[in-house]
Design an enzyme around this catalytic site. Sequence first.
Site, PDB file in Angstrom:
ATOM      1  N   HIS A   1       6.821   1.612   0.136  1.00  7.76           N
ATOM      2  CA  HIS A   1       5.687   2.008  -0.763  1.00  7.76           C
ATOM      3  C   HIS A   1       6.289   2.641  -1.872  1.00  7.76           C
ATOM      4  CE1 HIS A   1       3.709   1.326   3.319  1.00  7.76           C
ATOM      5  NE2 HIS A   1       2.859   0.595   2.497  1.00  7.76           N
TER       6      HIS A   1
ATOM      7  N   LYS B   1       8.529  -8.061   0.497  1.00 13.02           N
ATOM      8  CA  LYS B   1       8.543  -8.531   1.829  1.00 13.02           C
ATOM      9  C   LYS B   1       7.424  -9.448   2.027  1.00 13.02           C
ATOM     10  CE  LYS B   1       7.075  -5.161   4.244  1.00 13.02           C
ATOM     11  NZ  LYS B   1       5.630  -5.540   5.306  1.00 13.02           N
ATOM     12  N   ASP B   2       6.458  -9.125   1.620  1.00  9.97           N
ATOM     13  CA  ASP B   2       5.179  -9.915   1.979  1.00  9.97           C
ATOM     14  C   ASP B   2       5.054 -11.347   0.874  1.00  9.97           C
ATOM     15  OD1 ASP B   2       4.525  -8.097   4.315  1.00  9.97           O
ATOM     16  OD2 ASP B   2       3.962  -6.910   2.581  1.00  9.97           O
TER      17      ASP B   2
ATOM     18  N   GLY C   1       5.163  -5.458  -2.911  1.00  9.75           N
ATOM     19  CA  GLY C   1       6.607  -5.409  -2.121  1.00  9.75           C
ATOM     20  C   GLY C   1       6.847  -7.181  -1.984  1.00  9.75           C
TER      21      GLY C   1
ATOM     22  N   GLN D   1      -9.036  -8.103   6.264  1.00 11.14           N
ATOM     23  CA  GLN D   1      -7.919  -8.843   6.387  1.00 11.14           C
ATOM     24  C   GLN D   1      -7.203  -8.855   7.675  1.00 11.14           C
ATOM     25  OE1 GLN D   1      -5.952  -6.290   3.176  1.00 11.14           O
ATOM     26  NE2 GLN D   1      -4.209  -6.438   4.421  1.00 11.14           N
TER      27      GLN D   1
ATOM     28  N   SER E   1       8.655  -1.289   7.267  1.00 12.51           N
ATOM     29  CA  SER E   1       7.181  -1.934   7.418  1.00 12.51           C
ATOM     30  C   SER E   1       6.593  -0.626   8.412  1.00 12.51           C
ATOM     31  CB  SER E   1       7.189  -3.120   8.083  1.00 12.51           C
ATOM     32  OG  SER E   1       6.097  -3.263   8.700  1.00 12.51           O
TER      33      SER E   1
ATOM     34  N   ARG F   1       4.600  -1.091  10.523  1.00 13.99           N
ATOM     35  CA  ARG F   1       4.391  -1.998  11.798  1.00 13.99           C
ATOM     36  C   ARG F   1       5.633  -1.664  12.544  1.00 13.99           C
ATOM     37  NH1 ARG F   1       0.459  -6.056   9.269  1.00 13.99           N
ATOM     38  NH2 ARG F   1      -1.491  -5.731  10.311  1.00 13.99           N
TER      39      ARG F   1
END
Lengths: 272, 272
Positions: free
Chosen positions: B37, B149-150, B147, B61, B185, B187
């Site tokens: 972030h 990443k996603d 990002g 989501q 992440s 998570r």
Amino acid sequence: MKIIRSREMLAAEIKGYQKKQQSIGFVPTMGYLHEGHLALVAAAKQENEIVVMSIFVNPAQFGPNEDLESYPRDEVHDRKLAEANGVDLLFIPSVEVMYPENLTAEIHVKQRISVLDGAARPGHFDGVVTVLAKLFHLVQPTNAYFGQKDAQQVAVVEGFVADYFFPVTIRVIPTVREQDGLAKSSRNVYLTAQERKEAAVIHEALVKAREQLSKTRDREAILANIRSFIDKQTTHHGMVYLDMYQYPSFEAVTDWMIRLLLPFVYNIRRPD
Amino acid sequence: MKIIRSREMLAAEIKGYQKKQQSIGFVPTMGYLHEGHLALVAAAKQENEIVVMSIFVNPAQFGPNEDLESYPRDEVHDRKLAEANGVDLLFIPSVEVMYPENLTAEIHVKQRISVLDGAARPGHFDGVVTVLAKLFHLVQPTNAYFGQKDAQQVAVVEGFVADYFFPVTIRVIPTVREQDGLAKSSRNVYLTAQERKEAAVIHEALVKAREQLSKTRDREAILANIRSFIDKQTTHHGMVYLDMYQYPSFEAVTDWMIRLLLPFVYNIRRPD
């Protein structure tokens, strides 16, 4: 008046207005302008520093058996009327400019459409909000102007704008009528002389219904009276629906204190 | 740094930035901030006069069996990090602020989602674009930061923004990784010590796949090699999918010259 046909040139103009901190009033239309549209322009003119009008016959809001091909068009006349009424920027995009690619994500209207045009014209309001989302992002208006004539459209647009917090105020302008009470509409050109004469019954029936509403809350009785009144006053009619709903939910009338809607619609398909 | 929780107060701040003609960089997040972030914030800081961050764990989501309840949250820490990294305005709305009423119209993603998270998490990307439409209208950013990443999310967001001509530029920032290569992440806190150690295999496998891609165009062979590599390096894994797609269509690889994507995902559900 500037006439713009590309998204890029429109974006440059809008950026210019924003640099000068000018408020933008937006009148989205399908062209073939009449005094109803001009009332929207007049309101936009009064309430904003800049008036942008779009003319776009939006294929996404026409069903397969509807009048997309025959929808009346007269760009030369529209340009003159727009200029004479003080429109600053007229945006006339092609279908390719508005729909350059297949959509990654689609918008589907779920509320306020179980009846009337929402039921009779499947996908119609999806097409309306889809093109409005695009136009609102291109024009970035302070205020956008819609005619009260298309009451269900207004309810859907107000719901959609509230759903997604579009930074625009929706302004609803009273219906402009012909001398005999018929609402001005680009599609009135479809009427034969006889139909045009008889179409005055629509407004007479609305007035009659409003009178009855002051005396009774019997929905079925009012509708039956109005239907028989229309049957008597016309040699034939292509009425698709006649009903009474709560506004803006378009559900059954349960609360007689809030706004009611009693709509009539004749067939939007061009007569063969 | 201003902390704002209501739409009305946010609108007033945004209006102030617009009056001063300040460009706005927007970093939408679900909080529990990490260096990924902060890389978005750094890019936003460099490219805009004002940086707005949102923190909102968006229920729309999350699927019914996903980790909405247990998704990690730490507002106090997030506020410190945001302030220390130069965020000007932190928007932390409640669910009621973002979803005050049932939607009149819904947005459904139709392209780029037949595989990976789009297939494994039905409705996930509908929720992503729904909340982004709302946030984009509230914040009215010049640039918005996501990002890499996603990757599928980026493809969907870019498609959605292009569909509806949102007046925002989507900026995609490279993935930030831990020392051993694991993508940062929120998570990652779900991983046990053993899982965290083994998770480094994901990046090793990506690097290995890239090497193989320079030698062969045999998709099945590459995927089989990578799968066996991961199996050997881990005691157990919750891998949901391992595949290779064209970017940004997320369809089968047909054109080896354009951008490929080889994603791995471990289960997003919190382990019991």
